[in-house]
Scaffold this active site. Structure first.
Site, PDB file in Angstrom:
ATOM      1  CB  SER A 171      21.012  -5.743  29.949  1.00  0.00           C
ATOM      2  OG  SER A 171      21.734  -6.938  29.408  1.00  0.00           O
ATOM      3  CB  THR A 172      20.785  -6.076  25.369  1.00  0.00           C
ATOM      4  OG1 THR A 172      21.351  -7.347  25.522  1.00  0.00           O
ATOM      5  CG2 THR A 172      20.989  -5.553  23.486  1.00  0.00           C
ATOM      6  CG  MET A 290      19.183  -9.825  24.779  1.00  0.00           C
ATOM      7  SD  MET A 290      20.230 -10.974  23.777  1.00  0.00           S
ATOM      8  CE  MET A 290      21.653 -10.376  24.912  1.00  0.00           C
ATOM      9  CG  ASP A 293      20.165  -9.032  36.380  1.00  0.00           C
ATOM     10  OD1 ASP A 293      19.144  -9.478  37.582  1.00  0.00           O
ATOM     11  OD2 ASP A 293      20.292  -8.284  36.641  1.00  0.00           O
TER      12      ASP A 293
END
Length: 348
Positions: A171-172, A290, A293
């Site tokens: 993700s991020t 972040m 998940d």
């Protein structure tokens, strides 16, 4: 309850007004101001000290990318890029994420599908809340040397027969991390499937960019694509993706569904499907990002015999998803980013 202070930076007064009204409806969020360009934004940052800032890419006087690069060293504020889905903006959006923005949310057409507009606001509120919990003073530009992977490790690919399939979730900070890893992959690496949290349309451009820069073939996945040696499939933004058995081979299928952990595609769906059909044939990696998940699904995948790797705290831009996976018991080993490819190859 302390509210999250949000500053909106967008040259469109109508967009600022719409965002202000929508964010203002949330009891835990507060818009402290809006700016039409980065220079106005700087003054408001000093005045209000916002917790999170939303920034458009294309603005007068200074574009959002330059603003982010100049801002973060002085004012470590979590930045969410809010921009329209224009192809010409896609490279700028990637550059913004690589420069330290913590998320990208696609700006819909104001006269568009009401469901898409509703989805946009839901995603934006989710990202604002996550961003408010992010310490961006830890954000750092990764500068690993791909030559750090010993050439002797790459020779293991040609000397082994393997049925392994590689899975990655990010993700991020993931665009930078994945680019670094995939540039290390030899052209005959086992089939690889990736979920990177990204809006619809941008995953195709991301795959194209990686394909241009890597030895291995990279493309956006579509339903029915077989997982093949020498190919990387990236889950399309806006749909979930799972692995299915197809005769003696494995393929991917995309499917619609609600957001999971506030995102779509979700790493959980990919890893849960792998736990059902791949089991010990999977090597799963959870990278910077972040939220949580992929954490529970990775624990389930590990129980089926898969080998699991997490990016370590020191090399992660955001040590959220890897930490959640470790806490859930889903990680066999945590490694710095520049050691992950070597470990994958040794485990084939």
């Amino acid at each position: 309850m302390n509210t999250v202070k949000v500053l909106i930076v967008d040259d469109s007064p109508s967009i600022c007004s719409i965002l202000r009204r929508a964010i203002g409806k949330e009891p835990d969020l507060e818009v402290v101001g809006s700016a039409g360009d980065p220079y106005q934004a700087r003054d408001l940052i000093l005045k209000f000290k916002p917790d999170v800032m939303t920034v458009d890419i294309e603005m007068p006087k200074m574009d959002g990318l330059e603003f982010i690069r100049k801002l973060l060293p002085q004012y470590p504020i979590p930045v969410i890029v809010v921009s329209s889905l224009a192809r010409k903006n896609s490279t700028l959006a990637f550059d913004a994420l690589e420069s330290g923005a913590v998320a990208f949310v696609q700006k819909p057409q104001l006269a568009g599908d009401p469901e898409l507009i509703k989805d946009f606001f839901k995603a934006l509120m989710h990202e604002i809340r996550l961003a408010s919990k992010t310490d961006v003073s830890r954000l750092k530009k990764l500068n690993f040397d791909i030559r750090n992977v010993p050439k002797s490790v790459f020779s293991l690919i040609s000397s082994k027969t393997t049925e392994k399939i590689i899975l990655m979730g990010a993700s991020t900070g993931g665009t930078t991390a994945l680019t670094f890893l995939l540039k290390q992959f030899p052209s005959n690496m086992p089939g690889t499937v990736i979920v990177q949290h990204m809006p619809p349309g941008f995953t195709a451009r991301f795959a194209e960019r990686l394909n241009e820069e890597c030895s291995i073939t990279v493309k956006e996945a579509k339903s029915g694509d077989l997982i093949r040696q020498g190919e990387v499939l990236i889950a399309p933004g806006g749909v979930h993706l799972k692995i299915v058995k197809k005769g003696k081979e494995y393929a991917v299928e995309t499917f619609d569904g609600p957001r999971l952990h506030g995102v779509i595609p979700s790493i959980d769906y990919l890893y849960l499907s792998a736990a059902e059909v791949l089991k010990e044939k999977a090597i799963a990696v959870i990278l910077t990002g972040m939220g949580d998940d992929g954490a529970k699904a990775m624990a389930q995948l590990r129980l089926t015999g898969a080998y699991t790797i997490a990016q370590d705290r020191e090399s992660s831009l955001i040590y959220g998803m890897p930490a959640a996976a470790v806490e859930a018991g889903g990680v066999a080993v945590s490694l710095p980013l520049d050691k992950i490819t070597e470990e994958i190859i040794r485990r084939l």
